[in-house]
Motif scaffolding. Sequence first.
Motif, PDB file in Angstrom:
ATOM      1  N   GLY A  61      18.690   9.863   7.132  1.00 13.43           N
ATOM      2  CA  GLY A  61      19.363  11.189   7.563  1.00 13.43           C
ATOM      3  C   GLY A  61      20.443  10.910   8.624  1.00 13.43           C
ATOM      4  N   GLN A  62      19.957  10.314   9.643  1.00 12.96           N
ATOM      5  CA  GLN A  62      20.607  10.287  10.889  1.00 12.96           C
ATOM      6  C   GLN A  62      21.648   9.273  10.665  1.00 12.96           C
ATOM      7  OE1 GLN A  62      17.593   9.123  13.867  1.00 12.96           O
ATOM      8  NE2 GLN A  62      16.940  11.126  13.950  1.00 12.96           N
ATOM      9  N   ARG A  63      21.741   8.227   9.971  1.00 17.00           N
ATOM     10  CA  ARG A  63      22.926   7.312   9.640  1.00 17.00           C
ATOM     11  C   ARG A  63      24.215   8.159   9.437  1.00 17.00           C
ATOM     12  NH1 ARG A  63      20.651   2.176   6.431  1.00 17.00           N
ATOM     13  NH2 ARG A  63      19.222   1.557   7.766  1.00 17.00           N
ATOM     14  N   GLN A  64      25.075   7.769  10.443  1.00 17.57           N
ATOM     15  CA  GLN A  64      26.401   8.560  10.168  1.00 17.57           C
ATOM     16  C   GLN A  64      27.469   7.368  10.229  1.00 17.57           C
ATOM     17  OE1 GLN A  64      26.686  11.046  13.488  1.00 17.57           O
ATOM     18  NE2 GLN A  64      24.955  12.493  12.962  1.00 17.57           N
ATOM     19  N   LEU A  65      28.516   7.570   9.776  1.00 15.73           N
ATOM     20  CA  LEU A  65      29.806   6.567   9.726  1.00 15.73           C
ATOM     21  C   LEU A  65      30.180   6.429  11.140  1.00 15.73           C
ATOM     22  CD1 LEU A  65      31.581   7.682   6.369  1.00 15.73           C
ATOM     23  CD2 LEU A  65      30.169   5.805   6.584  1.00 15.73           C
TER      24      LEU A  65
END
Length: 86
Positions: A61-65
């Motif tokens: 969930g913490q992975r962001q572009l």
Amino acid sequence: MPEYLSGPFAGWSIRGNYLVSPDGDRMTPERLKGLAWRDHMELLKAGYASRRKAEAGKKRGQRQLVKVVVVDLGDFRERHFGRSAG
């Protein structure tokens, strides 16, 4: 003479060094300790597995572009500091 237990253990009895089930199965204190230890370890294992699953979900969930912007340094200086800085 056997001692009979009540409550959730109704039908169980203590005979000598054994805990005897209503079906007649005899359990030693060592066997009961082993069963309690195994149950404890299985609960710990399940707790660790659920914790790892929760942490893995958080990581996903913490992975962001990531946005990459390439700016000419001269234009950056001029825009933020004016012509006198360059």
